[in-house]
Design an enzyme around this catalytic site. Structure first.
Site, PDB file in Angstrom:
ATOM      1  CG  ASP A  76      -0.261   0.121   2.533  1.00 51.13           C
ATOM      2  OD1 ASP A  76       0.715  -0.625   2.748  1.00 51.13           O
ATOM      3  OD2 ASP A  76      -0.688   0.932   3.377  1.00 51.13           O
ATOM      4  CD  GLU A  89       4.273   0.450   6.905  1.00 49.38           C
ATOM      5  OE1 GLU A  89       5.215   0.676   7.680  1.00 49.38           O
ATOM      6  OE2 GLU A  89       3.848   1.308   6.088  1.00 49.38           O
TER       7      GLU A  89
END
Length: 414
Positions: free
Chosen positions: A83, A178
């Protein structure tokens, strides 16, 4: 599709896939589009011959490069996150390769007010002659952490093409979310089954980080007194205004992100919501020492109580949530994890730089989940913004470091 990519080719492909996470979402992962990249990674790993590569229902990619040595070698995991930050758009990223950088300002074409200048990005001074990759000026680049993803994939490809390079079992883990603090919420540690790990999510070439912030979240929930504004004299105690006074009373020259560096901690408001009757301020609390978190939280409580002295009918509730802890407590119990990483960096022809992260990684929490997991450079710079950049040569050096690290663990096994 050609899967015989270089790390540069992989990276340029990956950053074009929008994978922003979303802190307001209750989905797992928080945005389904993260799986678009993860599915591609599984496809590439399978085509290399890594047959157990798969994407699970939570958005995690797992894969194993099987041992080719007779030695009893610890299982090593390499981890990066797919991400990108919600702080800046990651949609329609247009990567640009600035070949043979000579120290000039890099003016990004889609927004020429976005300019990378060496005096604002000191690490550019070490990139003369290298190839710098940026976005086009409208988005972040996504080097955080698609540089790490590309480097792990490229190292995996190297191992599969060079069976003469001896290594133990190597686990690959790609996580979602994350950037919003949920990166390892649903990791299956039994499936991962690794002894030691490394996140590939660092900045400067040659850097190794075995220490992170410890982190808490803190909400201040303010209950004020609402009244019709035309008849509010002596009655209304606006929770919005109380919240504003708390924010205004925060220290200006200390305990803030903009006034601290190195090992200094901070308290930082990240969101404020509400109305006259009720308002909430969300803070992140950061420090390298766990005991200082309590001090910073008490500072916030004192500020709030002092403000409330002028609002006798209003109250505040404090909600504190543990987020992650300084990995150093765990890493220091396993000195070989750091020793071998520093040696791997040196073998890649680099000067190793050991330092602390003013932030956290998936490795912070993985370390306390039983997988000691420091952080190795990926080459990413100026992340979470439009000036983000990475150099091709730094990514290539990270690939060499990953390969060296697996080899060193095998060499030192019996």
């Amino acid at each position: 599709m050609n899967y015989n990519y270089t790390v540069k080719d992989r990276f340029l492909n990956y950053v074009k896939i929008d994978t922003q996470s979303d802190p307001s979402s209750n989905l797992i992962p928080s945005t389904l589009k993260q799986k678009n990249l993860s599915k591609l990674l599984v496809e590439e790993l399978l085509l290399m011959g890594i047959l157990d590569a798969h994407l699970d229902g939570f958005g995690y990619v797992y894969a194993t490069i099987s041992s080719n040595t007779l030695k009893k070698t610890p299982v090593i995991c390499f981890c990066s996150h797919v991400d990108t930050s919600p702080d800046c758009s990651g949609e329609n990223v247009k990567p640009i390769v600035h070949i043979n950088y000579r120290g000039q300002d890099l003016i990004l074409p889609d927004d020429q007010s976005v300019i990378l200048k060496m005096h604002e990005h000191p690490d550019l001074a070490n990139q003369i002659g290298n190839d710098i990759i940026t976005a086009s000026g409208k988005t972040l680049l996504g080097a955080d952490n698609k540089a790490g993803v590309a480097e792990i994939i490229d190292a995996a490809n190297y191992f599969m093409k060079h069976p003469e390079i001896k290594h133990g079992d190597i686990k690959i883990l790609f996580t979602p979310d994350e950037e919003i603090g949920r990166g390892v919420n649903h990791v299956d540690m039994q499936k991962l089954n690794a002894d030691f790990g490394y996140t590939i999510d660092g900045e400067t070439l040659g850097s190794f980080e075995d220490e992170t912030f410890s982190a808490n979240g803190m909400k201040i929930i303010i209950d004020g007194v609402s009244a019709h504004p035309g008849f509010a004299k002596g009655k209304m105690e606006s929770a919005i205004k109380i919240a504003a006074e708390i924010i205004a009373a925060l220290p200006k020259n200390q305990l803030s992100p903009e006034s601290t560096q190195d090992k200094e901690g901070f308290l930082h408001p990240v969101e404020i919501t509400g109305e006259a009757e009720k308002a909430t301020i969300e803070f992140i609390i950061r420090d390298f020492k766990d005991e200082n978190l309590a001090k910073h939280q008490e500072k916030l409580k004192t500020i709030t109580r002092d403000v409330l002295k002028n609002y006798p009918h209003s109250t505040a509730e404090f909600v504190i949530t543990e987020q992650y802890r300084n990995m150093k407590k765990v890493i220091d119990q396993h000195p070989k994890v750091s020793e071998y990483a520093l040696e791997a960096i040196e073998r890649a022809g680099l000067k190793s730089i050991k330092r602390s992260i003013r932030g956290g990684t998936d490795g912070s929490r993985l370390s306390f989940m039983g997988l000691p997991c420091p952080n190795i450079f990926a080459g990413e710079h100026a992340f979470h913004g439009k000036e983000e950049w990475v150099s091709v040569q730094d990514m290539e050096a990270a690939v060499r470091t990953i390969v060296n690290l697996a080899v060193i663990w095998e060499e030192n096994s019996i």
